[in-house]
Design a protein around this motif. Sequence first.
Motif, mmCIF file in Angstrom:
data_model
loop_
_atom_site.group_PDB
_atom_site.id
_atom_site.type_symbol
_atom_site.label_atom_id
_atom_site.label_comp_id
_atom_site.label_asym_id
_atom_site.label_seq_id
_atom_site.Cartn_x
_atom_site.Cartn_y
_atom_site.Cartn_z
ATOM 1 N N ALA A 120 0.821 -1.212 0.000
ATOM 2 C CA ALA A 120 0.000 0.000 0.000
ATOM 3 C C ALA A 120 0.854 1.260 0.000
ATOM 4 C CB ALA A 120 -0.918 -0.004 1.205
ATOM 5 N N ASP A 121 0.377 2.256 -0.716
ATOM 6 C CA ASP A 121 0.973 3.595 -0.687
ATOM 7 C C ASP A 121 0.125 4.541 0.156
ATOM 8 O OD1 ASP A 121 3.199 3.143 -2.546
ATOM 9 O OD2 ASP A 121 1.595 2.799 -4.008
ATOM 10 N N TYR A 122 -1.166 4.195 0.289
ATOM 11 C CA TYR A 122 -2.079 4.989 1.104
ATOM 12 C C TYR A 122 -3.288 4.135 1.458
ATOM 13 C CZ TYR A 122 -4.416 5.813 -3.425
ATOM 14 O OH TYR A 122 -5.034 5.674 -4.634
ATOM 15 N N TRP A 123 -4.108 4.628 2.374
ATOM 16 C CA TRP A 123 -5.331 3.937 2.780
ATOM 17 C C TRP A 123 -6.545 4.691 2.267
ATOM 18 C CZ3 TRP A 123 -3.370 3.558 8.423
ATOM 19 C CH2 TRP A 123 -2.679 2.357 8.599
ATOM 20 N N ASN A 178 -6.126 -0.937 1.720
ATOM 21 C CA ASN A 178 -4.782 -0.615 1.229
ATOM 22 C C ASN A 178 -4.879 -0.307 -0.257
ATOM 23 O OD1 ASN A 178 -3.768 -1.272 3.725
ATOM 24 N ND2 ASN A 178 -2.916 -3.236 3.111
ATOM 25 N N ALA A 179 -4.421 0.863 -0.652
ATOM 26 C CA ALA A 179 -4.463 1.255 -2.062
ATOM 27 C C ALA A 179 -3.050 1.516 -2.566
ATOM 28 C CB ALA A 179 -5.326 2.493 -2.233
ATOM 29 N N SER A 180 -2.878 1.322 -3.831
ATOM 30 C CA SER A 180 -1.567 1.458 -4.451
ATOM 31 C C SER A 180 -1.599 2.523 -5.542
ATOM 32 C CB SER A 180 -1.173 0.105 -5.043
ATOM 33 O OG SER A 180 -0.193 0.245 -6.015
ATOM 34 N N LEU A 181 -0.463 3.133 -5.766
ATOM 35 C CA LEU A 181 -0.342 4.101 -6.860
ATOM 36 C C LEU A 181 -0.516 3.424 -8.219
ATOM 37 C CD1 LEU A 181 2.607 6.277 -5.508
ATOM 38 C CD2 LEU A 181 0.196 6.902 -5.655
#
Length: 195
Positions: free
Chosen positions: A25-28, A48-51
Amino acid sequence: MNISELCDIRSGTSFSQKVKHCENADYWVMESKCANSDGSIDTKSLVNASLQQFKMPTRALSNQEILMRGKGGSHQAILFEEVSDKLPIFPTSYFLVLTLKNTKIASAKFLAWLINQPKYQEKLKSLASGVTVKHLTKTKFLKFELDIPPLNKQHQLLELDSLMKQENNLLSELDGLRKEYYQVSVSTYLEPSNG
């Protein structure tokens, strides 16, 4: 006092499609399921999110911002207090985000508490529209009026609320112990005697 005098208000992030959980993940992303009915945030439910999925949104949640449920039967206010992990958190467009302009008028904790009071929840319900799912838009929310007491009264009200919650927790604990004692007593009396 009008809510726009107290806060800057923005909508949560709109994603072009459902955000899918990824390992790196890069951000939530905070979806509606992350907001508990008690006003807490279930950090284990953050996605969990990714670029690689989406470009990172522009404005993450900051400490002491207030999240407002924009859709559904309750327009609960949730005080955001930073979590220990340092990934940025972006709420979805399900939420409105309130940033207090002046802490000399009200604290974020008090404002979230006040908005959750039945009187103001009823006002919010009347501002929401929709047939099956009620939706509180930013435009309609900007018409929201609140009675803000002086800071010393705000602190007293929050202290009273804290004491009430402590009392409820103690009463609940006492009730659990009473039931446990009852069950042990009944079991003891129902055991065959040796005499």
